[in-house]
Design a protein around this motif. Sequence first.
Motif, mmCIF file in Angstrom:
data_model
loop_
_atom_site.group_PDB
_atom_site.id
_atom_site.type_symbol
_atom_site.label_atom_id
_atom_site.label_comp_id
_atom_site.label_asym_id
_atom_site.label_seq_id
_atom_site.Cartn_x
_atom_site.Cartn_y
_atom_site.Cartn_z
ATOM 1 N N LEU A 1 0.870 -1.169 0.000
ATOM 2 C CA LEU A 1 0.000 0.000 0.000
ATOM 3 C C LEU A 1 0.909 1.222 0.000
ATOM 4 C CD1 LEU A 1 -2.586 -1.020 2.757
ATOM 5 C CD2 LEU A 1 -2.805 -1.289 0.281
ATOM 6 N N LYS B 1 0.906 5.556 -0.007
ATOM 7 C CA LYS B 1 0.187 6.829 0.084
ATOM 8 C C LYS B 1 1.021 7.887 -0.624
ATOM 9 C CE LYS B 1 -2.012 7.944 3.781
ATOM 10 N NZ LYS B 1 -2.306 8.346 5.176
ATOM 11 N N ARG C 1 -4.229 -0.627 -7.982
ATOM 12 C CA ARG C 1 -5.614 -0.202 -7.721
ATOM 13 C C ARG C 1 -5.598 1.032 -6.836
ATOM 14 N NH1 ARG C 1 -8.561 -4.699 -4.762
ATOM 15 N NH2 ARG C 1 -10.014 -2.987 -4.564
ATOM 16 N N THR C 2 -6.536 1.933 -7.082
ATOM 17 C CA THR C 2 -6.694 3.104 -6.220
ATOM 18 C C THR C 2 -7.705 2.732 -5.138
ATOM 19 O OG1 THR C 2 -6.283 4.556 -8.087
ATOM 20 C CG2 THR C 2 -7.306 5.550 -6.143
ATOM 21 N N LEU C 3 -7.274 2.696 -3.886
ATOM 22 C CA LEU C 3 -8.145 2.331 -2.768
ATOM 23 C C LEU C 3 -8.786 3.538 -2.112
ATOM 24 C CD1 LEU C 3 -6.001 -0.426 -1.021
ATOM 25 C CD2 LEU C 3 -7.778 -0.710 -2.755
ATOM 26 N N ASP C 4 -8.099 4.678 -2.185
ATOM 27 C CA ASP C 4 -8.618 5.893 -1.566
ATOM 28 C C ASP C 4 -8.107 7.080 -2.375
ATOM 29 O OD1 ASP C 4 -9.962 7.297 0.690
ATOM 30 O OD2 ASP C 4 -7.940 8.088 1.010
ATOM 31 N N ALA C 5 -8.969 8.061 -2.556
ATOM 32 C CA ALA C 5 -8.568 9.268 -3.280
ATOM 33 C C ALA C 5 -9.233 10.465 -2.631
ATOM 34 C CB ALA C 5 -8.976 9.173 -4.748
ATOM 35 N N THR C 6 -8.425 11.498 -2.374
ATOM 36 C CA THR C 6 -8.946 12.781 -1.908
ATOM 37 C C THR C 6 -8.433 13.829 -2.896
ATOM 38 O OG1 THR C 6 -7.052 13.404 -0.529
ATOM 39 C CG2 THR C 6 -8.747 11.980 0.493
ATOM 40 N N SER D 1 -4.545 13.484 -2.047
ATOM 41 C CA SER D 1 -3.804 12.241 -1.813
ATOM 42 C C SER D 1 -4.466 11.029 -2.458
ATOM 43 C CB SER D 1 -3.659 11.987 -0.310
ATOM 44 O OG SER D 1 -4.918 11.669 0.255
ATOM 45 N N PHE D 2 -3.660 9.980 -2.605
ATOM 46 C CA PHE D 2 -4.122 8.678 -3.075
ATOM 47 C C PHE D 2 -3.547 7.603 -2.169
ATOM 48 C CE2 PHE D 2 -3.789 10.970 -7.198
ATOM 49 C CZ PHE D 2 -5.092 10.800 -7.646
ATOM 50 N N VAL D 3 -4.247 6.476 -2.059
ATOM 51 C CA VAL D 3 -3.679 5.253 -1.508
ATOM 52 C C VAL D 3 -3.813 4.212 -2.607
ATOM 53 C CG1 VAL D 3 -3.840 3.429 0.228
ATOM 54 C CG2 VAL D 3 -4.223 5.806 0.896
ATOM 55 N N GLU E 1 -2.813 0.277 -4.157
ATOM 56 C CA GLU E 1 -2.511 -1.104 -3.794
ATOM 57 C C GLU E 1 -1.863 -1.763 -5.001
ATOM 58 O OE1 GLU E 1 -5.312 -4.485 -2.072
ATOM 59 O OE2 GLU E 1 -5.631 -4.192 -4.223
#
Length: 177
Positions: free
Chosen positions: A104, A106, A127-132, A135-137, A139
Amino acid sequence: MKSHYSDAPAAEPLARHTLAVIVDNEPGVLARIAGLFSGRGYNIESLTVSETEHEKHLSRITIVTTGTAHVIEQIKAQLGRLVPVHSVNDLTVQGEAVERELALLKVVGKGEQRVEAMRLAQAFGARTLDATLTSFVFELTGGSDEIERFIKMMTACGLVEVSRTGIAAMSRGAEGM
């Protein structure tokens, strides 16, 4: 006059080995195995542990370590003598093993950095698990070399944090452990 040092045998080469160890799933087993490595000055490069057979209370420990052929044989013998250990398999000796790791990452950035991070993630199949908005997280699952390349590339895009699982490995072919 000839030196005796030139007659000394060449140093044994170091090799990376992946060991799969089946153990009883009980408190203290991992500490005993880690203690065996640290007590003898052996390094663990990667370590993953998980229960694999719930009914039998068995866990699989995958250890990646480096050493000479002699040191690897010592490690396997010493692991095999521990009471909660059922089997020790050197996946490296058995042939090309399938090895994978999950990471993972960030990444924080705006503008062109953000666009480049998304482009690289897509190129690597992450894969994009989180996006603001900032920022991105991501995988990524793959071989350790691929994950190292992805981390290196993401450093220029604003990498701020990395979490890795360690290597999970299995021998190729029809035979099980």
